[in-house]
Design a protein around this motif. Structure first.
Motif, PDB file in Angstrom:
ATOM      1  N   SER A 173      49.214  28.143  47.419  1.00  0.00           N
ATOM      2  CA  SER A 173      50.312  27.364  47.993  1.00  0.00           C
ATOM      3  C   SER A 173      50.958  26.471  46.946  1.00  0.00           C
ATOM      4  N   LEU A 174      50.153  25.987  46.008  1.00  0.00           N
ATOM      5  CA  LEU A 174      50.661  25.115  44.949  1.00  0.00           C
ATOM      6  C   LEU A 174      51.212  25.899  43.765  1.00  0.00           C
ATOM      7  N   GLY A 175      51.177  27.230  43.841  1.00  0.00           N
ATOM      8  CA  GLY A 175      51.689  28.039  42.745  1.00  0.00           C
ATOM      9  C   GLY A 175      50.721  28.196  41.598  1.00  0.00           C
ATOM     10  N   ASN A 176      49.465  27.835  41.806  1.00  0.00           N
ATOM     11  CA  ASN A 176      48.451  27.911  40.751  1.00  0.00           C
ATOM     12  C   ASN A 176      47.612  29.171  40.950  1.00  0.00           C
ATOM     13  N   HIS A 177      48.204  30.331  40.680  1.00  0.00           N
ATOM     14  CA  HIS A 177      47.498  31.586  40.908  1.00  0.00           C
ATOM     15  C   HIS A 177      46.327  31.763  39.958  1.00  0.00           C
ATOM     16  N   SER A 178      46.416  31.172  38.762  1.00  0.00           N
ATOM     17  CA  SER A 178      45.319  31.324  37.794  1.00  0.00           C
ATOM     18  C   SER A 178      44.051  30.669  38.314  1.00  0.00           C
ATOM     19  N   ALA A 179      44.175  29.527  39.024  1.00  0.00           N
ATOM     20  CA  ALA A 179      42.995  28.871  39.599  1.00  0.00           C
ATOM     21  C   ALA A 179      42.387  29.736  40.688  1.00  0.00           C
ATOM     22  N   ALA A 180      43.242  30.369  41.502  1.00  0.00           N
ATOM     23  CA  ALA A 180      42.741  31.248  42.557  1.00  0.00           C
ATOM     24  C   ALA A 180      42.000  32.440  41.960  1.00  0.00           C
ATOM     25  N   CYS A 181      42.551  33.007  40.896  1.00  0.00           N
ATOM     26  CA  CYS A 181      41.891  34.155  40.252  1.00  0.00           C
ATOM     27  C   CYS A 181      40.569  33.735  39.608  1.00  0.00           C
ATOM     28  N   ALA A 182      40.553  32.537  38.998  1.00  0.00           N
ATOM     29  CA  ALA A 182      39.337  32.073  38.325  1.00  0.00           C
ATOM     30  C   ALA A 182      38.201  31.878  39.314  1.00  0.00           C
ATOM     31  N   ILE A 183      38.501  31.281  40.450  1.00  0.00           N
ATOM     32  CA  ILE A 183      37.423  31.041  41.424  1.00  0.00           C
ATOM     33  C   ILE A 183      37.000  32.351  42.086  1.00  0.00           C
ATOM     34  N   ALA A 184      37.926  33.315  42.195  1.00  0.00           N
ATOM     35  CA  ALA A 184      37.561  34.631  42.741  1.00  0.00           C
ATOM     36  C   ALA A 184      36.589  35.344  41.817  1.00  0.00           C
ATOM     37  N   ASP A 185      36.780  35.176  40.516  1.00  0.00           N
ATOM     38  CA  ASP A 185      35.893  35.814  39.547  1.00  0.00           C
ATOM     39  C   ASP A 185      34.565  35.073  39.425  1.00  0.00           C
ATOM     40  N   GLU A 186      34.566  33.791  39.791  1.00  0.00           N
ATOM     41  CA  GLU A 186      33.364  32.966  39.630  1.00  0.00           C
ATOM     42  C   GLU A 186      32.454  33.024  40.845  1.00  0.00           C
ATOM     43  N   ALA A 187      32.963  33.478  41.989  1.00  0.00           N
ATOM     44  CA  ALA A 187      32.186  33.434  43.235  1.00  0.00           C
ATOM     45  C   ALA A 187      31.961  34.840  43.779  1.00  0.00           C
ATOM     46  N   PRO A 188      31.024  35.582  43.216  1.00  0.00           N
ATOM     47  CA  PRO A 188      30.814  36.975  43.623  1.00  0.00           C
ATOM     48  C   PRO A 188      30.226  37.139  45.024  1.00  0.00           C
ATOM     49  N   ASP A 189      29.654  36.065  45.610  1.00  0.00           N
ATOM     50  CA  ASP A 189      29.007  36.206  46.917  1.00  0.00           C
ATOM     51  C   ASP A 189      29.986  36.580  48.027  1.00  0.00           C
ATOM     52  N   ALA A 209      33.167  38.116  47.311  1.00  0.00           N
ATOM     53  CA  ALA A 209      34.177  38.628  46.384  1.00  0.00           C
ATOM     54  C   ALA A 209      35.366  39.250  47.097  1.00  0.00           C
ATOM     55  N   ASP A 210      35.123  40.000  48.174  1.00  0.00           N
ATOM     56  CA  ASP A 210      36.231  40.705  48.821  1.00  0.00           C
ATOM     57  C   ASP A 210      37.313  39.751  49.319  1.00  0.00           C
ATOM     58  N   GLU A 211      36.894  38.715  50.047  1.00  0.00           N
ATOM     59  CA  GLU A 211      37.896  37.762  50.574  1.00  0.00           C
ATOM     60  C   GLU A 211      38.630  37.059  49.440  1.00  0.00           C
ATOM     61  N   LEU A 212      37.898  36.622  48.437  1.00  0.00           N
ATOM     62  CA  LEU A 212      38.519  35.891  47.337  1.00  0.00           C
ATOM     63  C   LEU A 212      39.409  36.795  46.491  1.00  0.00           C
ATOM     64  N   GLN A 213      38.998  38.048  46.296  1.00  0.00           N
ATOM     65  CA  GLN A 213      39.846  38.975  45.544  1.00  0.00           C
ATOM     66  C   GLN A 213      41.140  39.245  46.306  1.00  0.00           C
ATOM     67  N   ALA A 214      41.046  39.318  47.636  1.00  0.00           N
ATOM     68  CA  ALA A 214      42.248  39.530  48.445  1.00  0.00           C
ATOM     69  C   ALA A 214      43.190  38.338  48.337  1.00  0.00           C
ATOM     70  N   ILE A 215      42.623  37.127  48.342  1.00  0.00           N
ATOM     71  CA  ILE A 215      43.449  35.932  48.184  1.00  0.00           C
ATOM     72  C   ILE A 215      44.117  35.924  46.811  1.00  0.00           C
ATOM     73  N   ALA A 216      43.317  36.217  45.778  1.00  0.00           N
ATOM     74  CA  ALA A 216      43.862  36.228  44.418  1.00  0.00           C
ATOM     75  C   ALA A 216      44.962  37.277  44.276  1.00  0.00           C
ATOM     76  N   ALA A 217      44.791  38.426  44.928  1.00  0.00           N
ATOM     77  CA  ALA A 217      45.816  39.479  44.861  1.00  0.00           C
ATOM     78  C   ALA A 217      47.139  38.993  45.435  1.00  0.00           C
ATOM     79  N   ARG A 218      47.080  38.221  46.516  1.00  0.00           N
ATOM     80  CA  ARG A 218      48.312  37.682  47.105  1.00  0.00           C
ATOM     81  C   ARG A 218      48.997  36.703  46.149  1.00  0.00           C
ATOM     82  N   GLY A 219      48.183  35.884  45.496  1.00  0.00           N
ATOM     83  CA  GLY A 219      48.758  34.962  44.524  1.00  0.00           C
ATOM     84  C   GLY A 219      49.457  35.688  43.396  1.00  0.00           C
ATOM     85  N   LEU A 220      48.863  36.771  42.921  1.00  0.00           N
ATOM     86  CA  LEU A 220      49.474  37.553  41.849  1.00  0.00           C
ATOM     87  C   LEU A 220      50.769  38.220  42.309  1.00  0.00           C
TER      88      LEU A 220
END
Length: 596
Positions: free
Chosen positions: A142-158, A160-171
């Motif tokens: 929402s803040l336009g910080n897609h790099s932070a969303a991608c970083a936390i998606a890569d850092e939290a493998p437990d 991963a699917d939900e976070l990768q989906a969120i990161a994909a939307r940011g990209l």
């Protein structure tokens, strides 16, 4: 160990200095040295924020925490958020995950996304929970910080699917579509389908987006419903179905689906924007502008630095449709300090800004982004806007054939995609720029609402010299508040009446056009320029028209007058506009009857 009182005395005496840079997970909350604390009393605020040294300030904050904590159940949301922020600064280790996530939700409900991101980040750093990671990733987008969303998606493998989906939307919102596809390629089939539907909209495949996402309009998850509603309604508008789009927006606008206090619903305000786009396509421009203006002013009072620019972008687009290009520029001129945070909207703002500048004489206009650039970035949903801007650019450079070709090619492309709303826009622009005779194949496209129908009817009426149809189009534009379009339609109607020998009706239409154009902030278009010239031909234009009436070609005229064929073509374009004919054949037929 020294007591707090002893340390306070030593600090006041200047014998010790406190390093107030927190090293733990709460650093984001306290990084501004207390500036996130909101205090109503100005004396307390001054004492705590400016005059007191760190230990003394923290001691005072603890006293305030003690006062506020005596009746926590009686605190308003604002006071609860203040209390949690104080606790996060002076004793972050005492906050539970529930405390931090509750603070995140409170901050989000007050449109303070920066504070919400800080609280969710603190919760993630301390407790490493999937919920905290998900909240932080969504708020970062929402803040336009897609790099932070991608970083936390890569850092939290437990999770991963939900976070990768969120990161994909940011990209995707940052126009990084290949990277987005890489992230969602390995997700579940359902999640891939939803991501693919969003990507189809961004690439201008409205039919594909509708087919992929419509099934999620009734999904049990409110975030899935809301996301589907945003992109399906936007696609329906592109397909020329604003009534259907408005139905979806209003069905989904209920407390369960648009509750701003729920951080995982990232698209609540964007569904409102889509509703306003549908209203505008239905000719309810004033209603859309009033709502967007109210929401824009509301966003200025919040702490989300991008919300005002996003709302301003849609408001500027509506004002441009109403024929107010100068006011629209105030909202469309994006910068580093005034940005939407999403590259997909930044592109839209650039294109609309250029179009507004083309309507204002003397405005500095840079070269418009080519359609191939937009297509290369996967921004096919903006290609018709880019085509319009490029066509206006060519007309300003007297390259009329190139302008007509740009619009005709894009209209054909949108026709094949069944993007009939985009086709209506392009057909209207062809009529506005004098290329209505190219629009025949698009006259019978299916459209919802009289406003879109008037856009096509305008071009059709000029090409077929249909007074009744042109009069209806002018009246529709005027009743909808599209004053510039109405002024152009009445100007064309005046020229048509002149051709038919009805001078009285021509004068009345010309007066109506002049009245409407006076409300358009000095906008200048080909139709209004011809109105100002009162259909007079220059000496050179009379000379060329006479040679055309004798059957000479452009090259023969150019040789006879020692001009270039291109210059002859430019003169003929202006002659056609002034006299109200479409080609040489009509010019030859009418030349003997024209009163100069």
């Amino acid at each position: 160990m020294a007591s707090t009182d002893t340390l306070l005395e030593l600090e006041q005496a200047g014998l010790i200095a406190l390093d107030d840079s927190p090293a733990d997970a709460s650093r984001a909350l306290a990084r501004s040295n207390g500036s996130r604390i909101s205090i109503s009393n100005p004396l307390i605020a001054c004492g705590i924020r400016q005059l007191q040294k760190p230990l003394r300030r923290r001691a005072h904050i603890r006293e305030l925490i003690d006062v506020y904590s005596r009746d926590p159940n009686g605190l308003a949301d604002e006071d609860q958020l203040r209390l949690l922020a104080w606790r996060a600064e002076v004793s972050p280790g005492e906050l539970t995950e529930s405390d931090l996530l509750f603070a995140c939700q409170l901050a989000h409900s007050r449109n303070d996304l920066h504070a919400a991101a800080d609280f969710s980040y603190a919760a993630w750093m301390k407790y490493k929970s999937p919920k905290a990671a998900s909240l932080f990733a969504r708020i970062s987008i929402s803040l336009g910080n897609h790099s932070a969303a991608c970083a936390i998606a890569d850092e939290a493998p437990d999770d991963a699917d939900e976070l990768q989906a969120i990161a994909a939307r940011g990209l995707m919102l940052q126009c990084m579509h290949r990277d987005a596809e890489t992230r969602f390629r390995h997700l579940t089939e359902v999640e891939q389908n939803r991501c693919q539907g969003i990507l189809m909209y961004l690439r201008g495949d409205y039919r594909g987006c509708i087919d992929h996402l419509s099934k999620y309009l009734s999904d049990e998850d409110p975030s899935h419903r809301l996301e589907a509603a945003v992109f399906v309604s936007a696609s329906l508008c592109g397909a020329g179905r604003p009534e259907d789009a408005l139905d979806i927006c209003e069905q989904l606008q209920n407390p369960a689906d648009s509750n701003r206090s729920t951080p995982f619903l990232l698209y609540a305000e964007h569904l409102e924007d889509m509703r306003c786009i549908a209203l505008a396509q239905l000719g309810r421009l004033d209603e859309a502008a009033r709502f967007l203006s109210t929401e824009y002013n509301r966003s200025l009072s919040g702490s989300n630095s991008h919300s005002d620019a996003r709302r301003g972008l849609f408001l500027g687009e509506t004002l441009l449709e109403m024929g107010l290009p100068r006011t629209a520029l105030e909202y469309l001129s994006l910068s580093d300090a005034y940005s939407t945070g999403w590259e997909v909207l930044e592109w839209k703002g650039r294109v609309l800004e250029l179009l507004a500048r083309h309507l204002l004489p003397g405005e500095w206009v840079v070269e418009a982004p080519g359609m191939e650039v937009l297509a290369g970035d996967g921004l096919g949903h903006l290609s018709s806007n880019a085509a319009v801007v490029n066509a206006w650019q060519e007309v300003s450079n007297s390259k009329f054939n190139q302008a007509a070709e740009i619009l005709l090619t894009e209209a054909g492309s949108q026709m094949r995609r069944q993007a009939y709303g985009e086709v209506a826009r392009l057909v209207h622009e062809m009529g506005r720029l004098g290329f209505s005779h190219h629009t025949t194949e698009f006259w019978e496209i299916p459209l919802q609402g009289s406003y879109l129908g008037a856009k096509v009817g305008f071009a059709k009426a000029i090409a077929s010299s249909d007074v009744s149809l042109l009069r209806r189009a002018a009246a529709t534009f005027a009743s909808c508040g599209a004053n510039l379009y109405a002024a152009e339609a009445y100007a064309e109607l005046s020229r048509l009446y002149t051709r038919l020998g009805n001078d009285r009706a021509s004068t009345a239409a010309r007066q109506q056009a002049a009245s409407l154009s006076s409300r358009c902030e000095g906008a200048v278009t080909p139709a209004l320029r011809m109105l100002a010239e009162v259909n007079h031909l220059s000496a050179r234009e009379r000379e060329i028209a006479g040679l055309v009436s004798r059957g000479l070609s452009d090259k023969e005229i150019a040789d006879a007058l020692i001009l270039s064929p291109r210059t002859v073509g430019n003169h003929l374009y202006r002659i056609y506009r002034k006299i109200g004919v479409a080609d040489r054949r009509e010019l030859r037929a009418r030349w003997g009857k024209i009163h100069l």
